[in-house]
Design a protein around this motif. Structure first.
Motif, PDB file in Angstrom:
ATOM      1  N   TRP A  96       5.718  14.983   4.338  1.00  0.00           N
ATOM      2  CA  TRP A  96       6.577  15.566   3.307  1.00  0.00           C
ATOM      3  C   TRP A  96       5.941  15.443   1.926  1.00  0.00           C
ATOM      4  N   SER A  97       6.506  16.189   1.000  1.00  0.00           N
ATOM      5  CA  SER A  97       6.003  16.177  -0.381  1.00  0.00           C
ATOM      6  C   SER A  97       6.388  14.881  -1.081  1.00  0.00           C
ATOM      7  N   ASP A  98       5.469  14.337  -1.855  1.00  0.00           N
ATOM      8  CA  ASP A  98       5.774  13.180  -2.687  1.00  0.00           C
ATOM      9  C   ASP A  98       6.648  13.629  -3.858  1.00  0.00           C
ATOM     10  N   LYS A  99       7.592  12.776  -4.217  1.00  0.00           N
ATOM     11  CA  LYS A  99       8.476  13.099  -5.339  1.00  0.00           C
ATOM     12  C   LYS A  99       7.891  12.501  -6.609  1.00  0.00           C
ATOM     13  N   LEU A 100       7.478  13.353  -7.528  1.00  0.00           N
ATOM     14  CA  LEU A 100       6.911  12.902  -8.799  1.00  0.00           C
ATOM     15  C   LEU A 100       7.947  13.111  -9.900  1.00  0.00           C
ATOM     16  N   VAL A 101       8.445  12.004 -10.432  1.00  0.00           N
ATOM     17  CA  VAL A 101       9.486  12.064 -11.454  1.00  0.00           C
ATOM     18  C   VAL A 101       8.857  12.363 -12.811  1.00  0.00           C
ATOM     19  N   GLY A 102       9.505  13.243 -13.570  1.00  0.00           N
ATOM     20  CA  GLY A 102       9.039  13.516 -14.929  1.00  0.00           C
ATOM     21  C   GLY A 102       8.019  14.629 -15.025  1.00  0.00           C
ATOM     22  N   ILE A 103       7.831  15.374 -13.906  1.00  0.00           N
ATOM     23  CA  ILE A 103       6.894  16.483 -13.923  1.00  0.00           C
ATOM     24  C   ILE A 103       7.633  17.762 -14.291  1.00  0.00           C
ATOM     25  N   GLU A 142       0.855  -1.186   0.000  1.00  0.00           N
ATOM     26  CA  GLU A 142       0.000   0.000   0.000  1.00  0.00           C
ATOM     27  C   GLU A 142       0.895   1.242   0.000  1.00  0.00           C
ATOM     28  N   ASN A 143       0.375   2.343  -0.498  1.00  0.00           N
ATOM     29  CA  ASN A 143       1.187   3.545  -0.670  1.00  0.00           C
ATOM     30  C   ASN A 143       0.925   4.549   0.448  1.00  0.00           C
ATOM     31  N   PHE A 144       1.757   4.491   1.487  1.00  0.00           N
ATOM     32  CA  PHE A 144       1.638   5.411   2.619  1.00  0.00           C
ATOM     33  C   PHE A 144       3.019   5.937   3.002  1.00  0.00           C
ATOM     34  N   LYS A 145       3.034   7.089   3.681  1.00  0.00           N
ATOM     35  CA  LYS A 145       4.292   7.709   4.109  1.00  0.00           C
ATOM     36  C   LYS A 145       5.105   6.796   5.023  1.00  0.00           C
ATOM     37  N   ILE A 146       4.430   5.902   5.744  1.00  0.00           N
ATOM     38  CA  ILE A 146       5.137   5.020   6.676  1.00  0.00           C
ATOM     39  C   ILE A 146       6.152   4.144   5.944  1.00  0.00           C
ATOM     40  N   ASN A 147       5.930   3.854   4.674  1.00  0.00           N
ATOM     41  CA  ASN A 147       6.885   3.044   3.899  1.00  0.00           C
ATOM     42  C   ASN A 147       8.255   3.733   3.831  1.00  0.00           C
ATOM     43  N   SER A 156       7.507  24.026  -0.475  1.00  0.00           N
ATOM     44  CA  SER A 156       7.737  22.581  -0.448  1.00  0.00           C
ATOM     45  C   SER A 156       9.138  22.258   0.062  1.00  0.00           C
ATOM     46  N   ARG A 157      10.125  22.957  -0.454  1.00  0.00           N
ATOM     47  CA  ARG A 157      11.526  22.662  -0.120  1.00  0.00           C
ATOM     48  C   ARG A 157      11.912  23.114   1.293  1.00  0.00           C
ATOM     49  N   ASN A 158      11.300  24.196   1.756  1.00  0.00           N
ATOM     50  CA  ASN A 158      11.695  24.750   3.052  1.00  0.00           C
ATOM     51  C   ASN A 158      10.928  24.165   4.230  1.00  0.00           C
ATOM     52  N   THR A 159       9.648  23.831   4.014  1.00  0.00           N
ATOM     53  CA  THR A 159       8.805  23.395   5.129  1.00  0.00           C
ATOM     54  C   THR A 159       8.452  21.917   5.067  1.00  0.00           C
ATOM     55  N   PHE A 160       8.295  21.383   3.865  1.00  0.00           N
ATOM     56  CA  PHE A 160       7.853  19.995   3.713  1.00  0.00           C
ATOM     57  C   PHE A 160       8.956  19.130   3.099  1.00  0.00           C
ATOM     58  N   ASN A 161      10.149  19.338   3.589  1.00  0.00           N
ATOM     59  CA  ASN A 161      11.333  18.634   3.096  1.00  0.00           C
ATOM     60  C   ASN A 161      11.461  17.268   3.781  1.00  0.00           C
ATOM     61  N   LYS A 162      11.440  16.211   3.013  1.00  0.00           N
ATOM     62  CA  LYS A 162      11.449  14.853   3.560  1.00  0.00           C
ATOM     63  C   LYS A 162      12.644  14.592   4.467  1.00  0.00           C
TER      64      LYS A 162
END
Length: 400
Positions: free
Chosen positions: A200-207, A13-18, A381-387
């Motif tokens: 944190w923000s999800d990383k979407l490749v190719g956007i 399943e796709n969750f941040k806990i992974n 995204s980069r300053n506050t929601f940085n993984k």
């Protein structure tokens, strides 16, 4: 230091806990207790059923899986049985676990009652408990009118207080959560360390960042669950208020699925807006990339409600990472973020006219201003929601 990660939801399943577990494994000796993957469709994953042994380890991390009744079609009864079965079988499993852990980390998106077995295990083996709370129970249930009985709500509130009381540190996903939980605990003269941990923000490749689509019209995009809390009927009412001669200047693409999808589709057709507001089921990543890249503005909404608007939907962080302007119909902390960072336009979740005005503002906005709002989204995204920064903070709190 050894630890157990307790979560009803986990890979595949796709969750941040992974992602959190992957990082934890570099610092701690951990194992995972979870259940059978069936979210969001409500059926046990086909690949999991074909080869269960393959899913007994995640990056060499041992996984204990307990049975549960799947969510099925998502009816209230089926979801209740899903929660109840996970709690029941987790109780049995923890009594059979022989390993002693130094800490238990609980991932608690919803419901908080499902974490009681982990609290019991912490008492048996005398270890620390850290819980990451992503939903406020029973407050959100009350906002969404899922449960109306004061008696049942009071029971859930007592269970929530029991969980908070027996946790050593409470991680919450917003400052609003922190204030609400702290106020509840203070009334009972309970002092706990409550730490704000944003998702944190999800990383979407190719956007492609900050791109203006080649169409002459402005394209708005909504992605995610289509349920009661997303308040998408307000969007339809707002679009109806826009003069018809402007309809050739914009379109809304709604990509996702959920319990309200068919009702929303009927409502869009009833108002004869199907050529302006288009509904799509979940797309594969390749198709989704194309839709995102051809969009100008990302749409976010939640229904009115003090407690539900105290949350920060994961969609918000994902939108920010895409680097495009945000149109929002929302209150609370997300509204404050958008206004302070100047990454979009926001209106009240009960005001269709204000939403209509903001839509028209975007229709009249030039590329330079769209890019400026998109740049501000990326900056937030980069300053506050940085993984990396967020996970380091969690690990530091556990080690301390």
């Amino acid at each position: 230091m050894s630890g157990l990660i307790f979560s009803q939801y986990f890979w595949p399943e796709n969750f941040k806990i992974n992602e959190l577990v992957s990082e934890f494994s570099k610092k701690f000796d951990i194992e995972v207790l979870t259940s059978l993957p069936n979210y969001p469709k409500g059926e046990i994953f086909t690949q999991f059923k074909k080869n269960r042994k393959k899913y007994n380890k995640f990056n060499q991390i041992k996984i204990y899986r307990v049975p549960q009744i799947s969510r099925g079609s998502g009816s209230k009864i089926r979801i209740f049985l899903n929660y109840l079965s996970f709690i029941f079988f987790s109780f049995i499993k923890i009594l059979l676990l022989k390993k002693k852990y130094k800490f238990i980390f609980i991932f608690a998106p919803s419901p908080i009652i499902s974490v009681i077995p982990a609290i019991l295990l912490s008492k048996i083996i005398n270890c620390k408990v850290y819980i990451w709370v992503l939903d406020l129970w029973p407050e959100v249930l009350k906002d969404l009118k899922i449960i109306r009985s004061p008696f049942i709500l009071s029971i859930i509130d007592k269970v929530s207080m029991f969980v908070y009381k027996n946790s050593d540190k409470i991680f919450v996903q917003s400052e609003s959560f922190k204030k609400i939980i702290n106020k509840k605990l203070m009334k009972k003269n309970i002092k706990k360390k409550i730490i704000t941990i944003y998702s944190w923000s999800d990383k979407l490749v190719g956007i492609k960042k900050n791109t203006k689509n080649i169409k002459k019209k402005t394209v708005f995009l909504f992605m995610g669950n289509i349920g009661q809390s997303q308040n998408l009927f307000l969007l339809v009412d707002s679009v109806r208020r826009i003069e018809k001669f402007k309809y050739n200047k914009f379109e809304f693409n709604l990509v996702g699925s959920g319990r309200m999808q068919e009702n929303l589709r009927k409502y869009i057709h009833e108002k004869k807006l199907q050529s302006i507001i288009k509904l799509y089921k979940f797309k594969k990543l390749k198709e989704l990339k194309n839709i995102i890249n051809s969009s100008d503005v990302l749409y976010l909404s939640l229904i009115e409600g003090k407690f539900i608007n105290s949350t920060i939907p994961a969609k918000f962080q994902t939108y920010l990472s895409i680097g495009k302007p945000i149109l929002a119909s929302i209150d609370g902390e997300v509204k404050n973020f958008i206004k302070k960072s100047k990454c979009g336009l926001v209106s009240s979740p009960k005001d269709s006219n204000d939403l209509k005005i903001n839509i028209e503002k975007f229709l009249n906005m030039n590329n330079k201003n769209l890019k400026r709002l998109g740049d501000n989204s990326l900056k937030l995204s980069r300053n506050t929601f940085n993984k990396n920064l967020i996970i380091k903070k969690i690990i530091r709190e556990i080690r301390n």
